[in-house]
Write a protein that holds these residues in place. Sequence first.
Motif, mmCIF file in Angstrom:
data_model
loop_
_atom_site.group_PDB
_atom_site.id
_atom_site.type_symbol
_atom_site.label_atom_id
_atom_site.label_comp_id
_atom_site.label_asym_id
_atom_site.label_seq_id
_atom_site.Cartn_x
_atom_site.Cartn_y
_atom_site.Cartn_z
ATOM 1 N N ALA A 277 0.851 -1.187 0.000
ATOM 2 C CA ALA A 277 0.000 0.000 0.000
ATOM 3 C C ALA A 277 0.891 1.242 0.000
ATOM 4 C CB ALA A 277 -0.905 -0.003 1.226
ATOM 5 N N VAL A 278 0.499 2.251 -0.744
ATOM 6 C CA VAL A 278 1.240 3.514 -0.759
ATOM 7 C C VAL A 278 0.777 4.338 0.424
ATOM 8 C CG1 VAL A 278 1.718 5.627 -2.043
ATOM 9 C CG2 VAL A 278 1.509 3.439 -3.256
ATOM 10 N N ASP A 279 1.584 4.369 1.460
ATOM 11 C CA ASP A 279 1.230 5.094 2.681
ATOM 12 C C ASP A 279 2.484 5.678 3.315
ATOM 13 O OD1 ASP A 279 2.498 2.878 3.803
ATOM 14 O OD2 ASP A 279 0.625 1.910 4.404
ATOM 15 N N ALA A 280 2.299 6.324 4.438
ATOM 16 C CA ALA A 280 3.425 6.983 5.099
ATOM 17 C C ALA A 280 4.489 5.991 5.528
ATOM 18 C CB ALA A 280 2.915 7.782 6.292
ATOM 19 N N ALA A 281 4.069 4.795 5.970
ATOM 20 C CA ALA A 281 5.025 3.777 6.401
ATOM 21 C C ALA A 281 5.925 3.349 5.250
ATOM 22 C CB ALA A 281 4.275 2.573 6.969
ATOM 23 N N LEU A 282 5.345 3.190 4.064
ATOM 24 C CA LEU A 282 6.128 2.822 2.892
ATOM 25 C C LEU A 282 7.149 3.908 2.571
ATOM 26 C CD1 LEU A 282 6.224 0.856 0.211
ATOM 27 C CD2 LEU A 282 5.088 2.821 -0.818
ATOM 28 N N LEU A 283 6.709 5.154 2.568
ATOM 29 C CA LEU A 283 7.597 6.260 2.197
ATOM 30 C C LEU A 283 8.691 6.501 3.230
ATOM 31 C CD1 LEU A 283 4.998 8.817 0.781
ATOM 32 C CD2 LEU A 283 6.405 7.181 -0.473
ATOM 33 N N ALA A 284 8.463 6.057 4.454
ATOM 34 C CA ALA A 284 9.463 6.246 5.505
ATOM 35 C C ALA A 284 10.656 5.302 5.332
ATOM 36 C CB ALA A 284 8.829 6.031 6.869
ATOM 37 N N GLU A 285 10.474 4.251 4.555
ATOM 38 C CA GLU A 285 11.558 3.306 4.321
ATOM 39 C C GLU A 285 12.550 3.875 3.299
ATOM 40 O OE1 GLU A 285 10.141 -0.656 3.492
ATOM 41 O OE2 GLU A 285 8.365 -0.359 4.741
ATOM 42 N N LYS A 286 13.749 3.310 3.260
ATOM 43 C CA LYS A 286 14.774 3.774 2.331
ATOM 44 C C LYS A 286 14.645 3.003 1.016
ATOM 45 C CE LYS A 286 18.205 5.308 5.723
ATOM 46 N NZ LYS A 286 19.604 5.185 6.203
ATOM 47 N N TRP A 287 14.438 3.770 -0.069
ATOM 48 C CA TRP A 287 14.279 3.178 -1.391
ATOM 49 C C TRP A 287 15.349 3.703 -2.327
ATOM 50 C CZ3 TRP A 287 11.038 -0.776 -1.504
ATOM 51 C CH2 TRP A 287 10.025 -0.826 -0.549
ATOM 52 N N HIS A 288 15.733 2.864 -3.259
ATOM 53 C CA HIS A 288 16.739 3.257 -4.246
ATOM 54 C C HIS A 288 16.195 4.323 -5.194
ATOM 55 C CE1 HIS A 288 20.005 2.956 -7.132
ATOM 56 N NE2 HIS A 288 19.139 2.697 -8.099
ATOM 57 N N ASN A 289 14.905 4.247 -5.511
ATOM 58 C CA ASN A 289 14.302 5.160 -6.489
ATOM 59 C C ASN A 289 12.945 5.699 -6.012
ATOM 60 O OD1 ASN A 289 13.192 2.559 -6.653
ATOM 61 N ND2 ASN A 289 12.625 2.804 -8.807
ATOM 62 N N PRO A 290 12.891 6.369 -4.866
ATOM 63 C CA PRO A 290 11.610 6.838 -4.337
ATOM 64 C C PRO A 290 10.904 7.825 -5.268
ATOM 65 C CG PRO A 290 13.418 7.894 -3.181
ATOM 66 C CD PRO A 290 14.023 6.800 -4.012
ATOM 67 N N GLU A 291 11.685 8.600 -6.043
ATOM 68 C CA GLU A 291 11.086 9.599 -6.926
ATOM 69 C C GLU A 291 10.216 8.963 -8.019
ATOM 70 O OE1 GLU A 291 14.695 8.027 -8.654
ATOM 71 O OE2 GLU A 291 14.322 8.932 -6.681
ATOM 72 N N TYR A 292 10.485 7.712 -8.359
ATOM 73 C CA TYR A 292 9.670 7.024 -9.360
ATOM 74 C C TYR A 292 8.213 6.975 -8.917
ATOM 75 C CZ TYR A 292 8.061 3.260 -12.483
ATOM 76 O OH TYR A 292 7.365 2.510 -13.412
ATOM 77 N N LEU A 293 7.999 6.886 -7.627
ATOM 78 C CA LEU A 293 6.651 6.878 -7.064
ATOM 79 C C LEU A 293 6.182 8.278 -6.677
ATOM 80 C CD1 LEU A 293 4.138 5.454 -5.869
ATOM 81 C CD2 LEU A 293 5.478 5.087 -3.776
ATOM 82 N N THR A 294 7.018 9.023 -5.965
ATOM 83 C CA THR A 294 6.572 10.308 -5.424
ATOM 84 C C THR A 294 6.283 11.338 -6.515
ATOM 85 O OG1 THR A 294 8.884 10.960 -5.072
ATOM 86 C CG2 THR A 294 7.717 9.979 -3.204
ATOM 87 N N GLU A 295 7.001 11.267 -7.631
ATOM 88 C CA GLU A 295 6.725 12.208 -8.718
ATOM 89 C C GLU A 295 5.328 11.996 -9.281
ATOM 90 O OE1 GLU A 295 9.836 11.908 -11.582
ATOM 91 O OE2 GLU A 295 11.333 12.894 -10.298
ATOM 92 N N GLU A 296 4.883 10.763 -9.328
ATOM 93 C CA GLU A 296 3.521 10.493 -9.786
ATOM 94 C C GLU A 296 2.496 10.905 -8.740
ATOM 95 O OE1 GLU A 296 0.325 9.367 -12.151
ATOM 96 O OE2 GLU A 296 2.411 9.822 -12.626
ATOM 97 N N MET A 297 2.841 10.768 -7.473
ATOM 98 C CA MET A 297 1.909 11.146 -6.412
ATOM 99 C C MET A 297 1.555 12.629 -6.463
ATOM 100 S SD MET A 297 3.592 8.910 -3.291
ATOM 101 C CE MET A 297 2.434 9.425 -2.010
ATOM 102 N N VAL A 298 2.492 13.443 -6.955
ATOM 103 C CA VAL A 298 2.236 14.886 -7.021
ATOM 104 C C VAL A 298 1.879 15.348 -8.438
ATOM 105 C CG1 VAL A 298 3.657 15.384 -5.011
ATOM 106 C CG2 VAL A 298 4.689 15.423 -7.292
ATOM 107 N N SER A 299 1.587 14.397 -9.330
ATOM 108 C CA SER A 299 1.180 14.778 -10.681
ATOM 109 C C SER A 299 -0.240 15.332 -10.691
ATOM 110 C CB SER A 299 1.259 13.571 -11.620
ATOM 111 O OG SER A 299 0.305 12.584 -11.266
#
Length: 372
Positions: free
Chosen positions: A142-164
Amino acid sequence: MFLLPIEEIGRARSLFRKMDMHLALQAILAGQVEAPIYVDDVEHPHFALTWAMSRVYLAGKPGNRAAAEALRKVFSGILMREALKAGHDAYMLSYPDASWEPFIALALQEREPIQVGRQYYAFKEAKANWHSMLPSGMQVRAVDAALLAEKWHNPEYLTEEMVSERPSVEDFLAKSFGVCLTRDDEILGWCLSEYNTHHRCEVGIATRGDVRKRGLGTMLALAFVEMAEARGVARVGWHCSANNVASGATALKAGFEHVADYPAYLGWFDPALNTAQRGYFELVNDNFADALRYYEKALSMSEAPDWAYFGAGCAAAMLGQSERALAHLAKVVEHGAEDSDDFRESKFLTSLRENLAFNLLLEKLDKRDKGK
């Protein structure tokens, strides 16, 4: 055209009744997305214009030449300024039916947008259990705060779409939802809700290039719909280009049904970029003379994209104009716009494979690429 006061939005609502499948528009009318609505007459509007991000909507009844000029001024003025300020260099213009096309052509004749086919799908029923489709070593999260709090190699791949569509990641987490596909510390794909309005939402979906054609998009769509239904969403919509066969096929495999085909105009605000894109559109549709004309027109403008030289070379080669093609391709090498693989693999350059000058250009590209 006149800006409709927020408290008077109801006056324009009936004009958009034929465009119910466009949820971004419904979100505007519901007051969930802040967007201007312009009309030809505040008291008794006959047609209206509104936009959200890069999505532009016209509805009602087309006007006369004076109305087309009024539309042109709003489009070239505040609409373009706001879009560029928000980082959108292109727009997709949707309208109710073909009766609008002469009016749009008159209003935007200087812009020459590209008419494109679009498709709309609505979810009907799941055709598979996504859990059984999940490859070993991958997770659907699930895309939630807990997921985003983890360290990812390419978080922008997801976050850029979240703010589209949402103004911030925090706003997305508060008002939208979605799932993503992960493996170790990498995000491989996502399926996110867009324009959640009145127990409805639309789908934004993508998988990374290196994991495509494995059914992962279908799996993500099924997982997303399961989440949507658990949240009380009654209708999930899916828009895509009519030329995007893969997207339409994924929708059907996941249990969506094809509801409608509809026309739209795609354009770029920058004249040189728009003209070059028209060249590309004509090239991939095998209209080589028109492609060459648009590419060379773009190249005559200031700040034309360098890749237009490659397109012009491809179009000229398909027309049997090898010297003209080579002149453009030499500019590609000079500007460093493409690599040698593009030259070798392009189906449009087959006629030049045995040409000595072409192979000399390839040698230059190979040397440049090795030096990178």
